[in-house]
Every structure is written in structure tokens, then in C-alpha cells.
Write an enzyme that holds these catalytic residues in place. Structure first.
Site, PDB file in Angstrom:
ATOM      1  N   ARG A   9     -25.715  12.818  -2.189  1.00 17.63           N
ATOM      2  CA  ARG A   9     -26.227  13.889  -1.262  1.00 17.63           C
ATOM      3  C   ARG A   9     -25.908  13.506   0.056  1.00 17.63           C
ATOM      4  O   ARG A   9     -25.370  14.424   0.719  1.00 17.63           O
ATOM      5  CB  ARG A   9     -27.686  13.977  -1.484  1.00 17.63           C
ATOM      6  CG  ARG A   9     -28.323  14.642  -2.599  1.00 17.63           C
ATOM      7  CD  ARG A   9     -29.738  15.253  -2.725  1.00 17.63           C
ATOM      8  NE  ARG A   9     -30.034  15.790  -1.418  1.00 17.63           N
ATOM      9  CZ  ARG A   9     -31.280  16.024  -0.923  1.00 17.63           C
ATOM     10  NH1 ARG A   9     -32.410  15.382  -1.574  1.00 17.63           N
ATOM     11  NH2 ARG A   9     -31.684  16.276   0.109  1.00 17.63           N
ATOM     12  N   GLN A  36     -36.696  20.673   8.212  1.00 13.63           N
ATOM     13  CA  GLN A  36     -36.959  20.032   6.898  1.00 13.63           C
ATOM     14  C   GLN A  36     -35.926  19.499   6.603  1.00 13.63           C
ATOM     15  O   GLN A  36     -35.859  18.577   5.601  1.00 13.63           O
ATOM     16  CB  GLN A  36     -37.524  21.190   6.053  1.00 13.63           C
ATOM     17  CG  GLN A  36     -39.042  21.880   6.336  1.00 13.63           C
ATOM     18  CD  GLN A  36     -39.183  22.969   5.605  1.00 13.63           C
ATOM     19  OE1 GLN A  36     -39.587  22.926   4.429  1.00 13.63           O
ATOM     20  NE2 GLN A  36     -38.582  24.308   5.978  1.00 13.63           N
ATOM     21  N   HIS A  47     -39.056  15.766   7.380  1.00  8.40           N
ATOM     22  CA  HIS A  47     -38.800  15.416   6.129  1.00  8.40           C
ATOM     23  C   HIS A  47     -37.738  14.141   6.167  1.00  8.40           C
ATOM     24  O   HIS A  47     -37.370  13.706   4.851  1.00  8.40           O
ATOM     25  CB  HIS A  47     -38.026  16.293   4.977  1.00  8.40           C
ATOM     26  CG  HIS A  47     -39.164  17.477   4.722  1.00  8.40           C
ATOM     27  ND1 HIS A  47     -38.766  18.725   4.190  1.00  8.40           N
ATOM     28  CD2 HIS A  47     -40.551  17.642   4.902  1.00  8.40           C
ATOM     29  CE1 HIS A  47     -39.872  19.394   3.855  1.00  8.40           C
ATOM     30  NE2 HIS A  47     -41.007  18.557   4.384  1.00  8.40           N
ATOM     31  N   GLY A 106     -34.192  30.234   7.335  1.00 10.67           N
ATOM     32  CA  GLY A 106     -33.711  29.517   6.163  1.00 10.67           C
ATOM     33  C   GLY A 106     -34.390  28.658   5.155  1.00 10.67           C
ATOM     34  O   GLY A 106     -34.306  27.581   5.088  1.00 10.67           O
TER      35      GLY A 106
HETATM   36  N1  APR Z   1     -29.185  31.583   5.979  1.00 14.36           N
HETATM   37  C1  APR Z   1     -30.534  31.863   6.158  1.00 14.36           C
HETATM   38  N2  APR Z   1     -31.221  31.553   5.036  1.00 14.36           N
HETATM   39  C2  APR Z   1     -30.550  31.190   3.651  1.00 14.36           C
HETATM   40  C3  APR Z   1     -29.190  31.227   3.843  1.00 14.36           C
HETATM   41  C4  APR Z   1     -28.339  31.415   4.751  1.00 14.36           C
HETATM   42  N3  APR Z   1     -27.070  31.218   4.866  1.00 14.36           N
HETATM   43  N4  APR Z   1     -28.702  30.783   2.468  1.00 14.36           N
HETATM   44  C5  APR Z   1     -29.869  30.695   1.718  1.00 14.36           C
HETATM   45  N5  APR Z   1     -30.977  30.835   2.451  1.00 14.36           N
HETATM   46  C6  APR Z   1     -32.680  30.841   2.283  1.00 14.36           C
HETATM   47  C7  APR Z   1     -32.803  31.286   0.952  1.00 14.36           C
HETATM   48  O1  APR Z   1     -33.230  32.747   0.544  1.00 14.36           O
HETATM   49  C8  APR Z   1     -34.209  30.306   0.852  1.00 14.36           C
HETATM   50  O2  APR Z   1     -35.308  31.109   1.121  1.00 14.36           O
HETATM   51  O3  APR Z   1     -32.850  29.410   2.606  1.00 14.36           O
HETATM   52  C9  APR Z   1     -33.958  29.145   1.684  1.00 14.36           C
HETATM   53  C10 APR Z   1     -33.824  27.956   1.061  1.00 14.36           C
HETATM   54  O4  APR Z   1     -35.017  27.527   0.381  1.00 14.36           O
HETATM   55  P1  APR Z   1     -34.994  26.296  -0.294  1.00 14.36           P
HETATM   56  O5  APR Z   1     -33.872  25.888  -1.331  1.00 14.36           O
HETATM   57  O6  APR Z   1     -36.403  26.082  -1.137  1.00 14.36           O
HETATM   58  O7  APR Z   1     -35.167  24.911   0.874  1.00 14.36           O
HETATM   59  P2  APR Z   1     -36.340  24.663   1.797  1.00 14.36           P
HETATM   60  O8  APR Z   1     -36.942  25.913   2.141  1.00 14.36           O
HETATM   61  O9  APR Z   1     -35.259  23.831   2.942  1.00 14.36           O
HETATM   62  O10 APR Z   1     -37.043  23.540   0.895  1.00 14.36           O
HETATM   63  C11 APR Z   1     -37.932  23.097   1.831  1.00 14.36           C
HETATM   64  O11 APR Z   1     -38.472  21.343  -0.027  1.00 14.36           O
HETATM   65  O12 APR Z   1     -37.931  20.245  -1.714  1.00 14.36           O
HETATM   66  C12 APR Z   1     -38.288  20.137  -0.377  1.00 14.36           C
HETATM   67  O13 APR Z   1     -37.687  18.375   0.937  1.00 14.36           O
HETATM   68  C13 APR Z   1     -36.951  19.561   0.352  1.00 14.36           C
HETATM   69  O14 APR Z   1     -36.889  20.057   2.813  1.00 14.36           O
HETATM   70  C14 APR Z   1     -36.801  20.493   1.367  1.00 14.36           C
HETATM   71  C15 APR Z   1     -38.277  21.392   1.376  1.00 14.36           C
END
Ligand code: APR
Length: 269
Positions: free
Chosen positions: A75, A107, A125, A207
């Protein structure tokens, strides 16, 4: 830009309010880094032998440190070869315009905010660029120059020794928050992030799917304080709901690259 969003941002700008930005994996999606819960997300694809999230636990690291390290090194390689995008750059421009009235809580462990030039950043994180002793001796260290081509390739003796703590000879561990661990101030700036939520005039969320507790706590503080609350995301998520339920809130649909430059300009960048 939508009229309602424009008037909310103008209100913050003219009041010279403090701006707190909270980002998740979505801001780095357009830099080619998979999100966690999206279609090709890390928690969806994971690894051959384990449930994905298991990889991100202290329990698993103690049981199979080399397997966990291979997954993280894979990663980290993806992060290292990615470049910040216009969304990251817009936040750097906003920080330059607002100075100490700007705080960024992320995060993301990918380091793209830092590489784009953001300075007032709390990485709640952790950060892929750093490691620390798994036994707790000594402070943060730079990630040793260990790269893997695939998450299935065994580590060489030289790679294993590079991941050994020079203080106690035990394993070094990635400086990341695992699912079976808790936020704190020392490693993850929890109190600093909550304090920033307590004094902000705007919470700008970008995001994130709102799957973790401290970010949701920040959202709740912002909502309860009745401050301006804007969510940027192409999809529905709990922060969009909070924003819509907030008297000075707006759920801005679209990607970080599409929406952040105009939002930063409206706030004075
Ligand atoms: N621009 C804005 N938002 C976006 C884009 C984009 N180009 N592409 C995807 N998204 C949104 C998705 O719709 C989703 O709501 O980003 C979000 C990503 O969500 P996750 O994959 O769940 O990631 P995140 O919210 O950062 O996860 C939080 O969970 O597993 C733990 O440590 C990990 O830091 C992480 C935390």
C-alpha cells in the site's frame, strides 16, 4: 456554484471564521489511490488469506508481522507513486490565504496533503512515511527504504532487518491506527482535532464515508454548535445528511477535484 453554498461560504468569509477541513480517502481517489469501501477499495479487495480489515489490527501484527508488513509496504508503494491532485492543491491555497484560521484533519495515511504543501495538518490515522517500535521503545522514525513488488512476495533477510528496531531488536511497526487500537493525542492528535472542531466557524468535509468514530464526533460537535457545515462527495454519506439537517449546511455533490478549487476561492484563496 449553487447559490445556497455560495452564500454560506460568503458568510464564513466575511465573518473571518476559522475553517476546519476533514478529509478521507475520497480526496486521493483522483490521484489513483483506491478508497477503502469503494468498488476496488482496500476493505473490498484485501488479501488472499484474510478478511481485509484483519490486516489492520494489532492482533494480526502480533500473529503475522511479516504478512502485515508486506500488505502495508504494498500500500505504501501505491501512495509513494501517486501525486497530489487539484483538490489537495486547493487546500494548500486556502491555508495560504487563511493562515492560523485554517486546520486540516485527515484520515489519510498517504502523505499527499503534506507532499502538496499543507502544513497545519493532523493525521489522525497515522502516516505511511513513519514507523515506530512495536514494543514502544523510542519515538517516530522515517520508514526505512523497503519496497515490495507484490503483497505476496516474501521479505528478504535485508528487508526484515531494515524493519527491526535499532533500540530493542524487535519489530518496527507502521505508524498507523489499527482497528483494535484507540485514538490518542500523542500519536494521532485526537484532542487537537476535537479542539479545532470546538473553535471552527466552518467544517468542510471531503471524501469520507464517515465509517470511523473521531471524524463522526467532529461532525457532531460542528452540528451541535450550529456552525457552517459543507460536505463534498459524489455519493450519499452521514456527513451529507448532517449538512442537509444543519441550518447553515450544504451537501455539495461532485468530486474533490471538481468542487474544491471553487470552494477555496469562495473562502478567499
Ligand atoms: N472526491 C470526493 N469523494 C470521493 C471521491 C472523489 N473523487 N471518490 C470517492 N469519494 C468518496 C466516496 O463516495 C466515499 O464516501 O470518498 C469516500 C471514501 O470512503 P471510504 O472508502 O470509506 O474511506 P474513508 O471514509 O476515508 O475511511 C475512513 O476507515 O478503514 C478506515 O483507516 C481507514 O482512514 C480510513 C477510515
Amino acid at each position: 456554484m449553487e447559490e445556497r453554498l455560495s452564500s454560506i461560504l460568503e458568510g464564513v468569509r466575511s465573518a473571518r471564521g476559522r475553517v476546519l477541513v476533514l478529509t478521507g480517502a475520497g480526496i486521493s481517489a483522483e490521484s489513483g489511490i483506491p478508497t477503502f469501501r469503494g468498488r476496488d477499495g482496500y476493505w473490498v479487495v484485501g488479501s488472499r488469506n484474510y478478511i481485509p480489515q484483519e490486516m489492520a489490527t494489532r492482533e494480526m501484527f502480533e500473529r503475522a508481522p511479516e504478512e502485515v508488513w508486506r500488505w502495508y509496504l504494498y500500500r505504501f508503494g501505491v501512495c509513494k507513486h501517486a501525486e497530489p491532485n487539484a483538490g489537495h492543491a486547493a487546500l494548500v491555497a486556502l491555508e495560504a490565504a487563511l493562515g492560523d484560521r485554517f486546520t486540516l484533519v485527515t484520515q489519510n495515511i498517504d502523505g499527499l496533503h503534506r507532499r502538496a504543501g499543507s502544513r497545519r495538518v493532523f493525521t489522525i490515522h497515522g502516516d505511511a512515511a513513519w514507523v515506530r517500535c512495536a514494543g514502544g521503545c523510542g519515538g517516530l522514525r522515517d520508514l526505512p527504504p523497503v519496497e515490495v513488488r507484490s503483497k505476496d512476495e516474501p521479505l528478504s533477510a535485508a528487508q526484515r532487518s531494515a524493519l527491526t528496531c535499532p533500540g530493542c531488536g524487535g519489530w518496527l511497526r507502521p505508524h498507523v491506527l489499527w482497528f483494535d487500537e484507540y485514538y490518542d493525542e500523542e500519536n494521532y492528535r485526537m484532542d487537537s482535532a476535537l479542539r479545532a472542531a470546538g473553535s471552527a466557524g466552518l467544517l468542510l468535509v471531503v471524501g469520507t464515508s464517515g465509517a470511523t468514530s473521531l471524524p463522526m464526533e467532529i461532525g457532531r460537535i460542528a452540528f451541535d454548535r450550529g456552525i457552517a457545515l459543507v460536505d463534498v462527495n459524489p455519493e450519499e454519506n452521514p456527513f451529507a445528511e448532517l449538512a442537509r439537517a444543519s441550518p447553515r449546511g450544504f451537501a455539495a455533490r461532485g468530486s474533490a477535484v471538481e468542487r474544491l478549487p471553487e470552494i477555496a476561492r469562495a473562502l478567499g484563496a
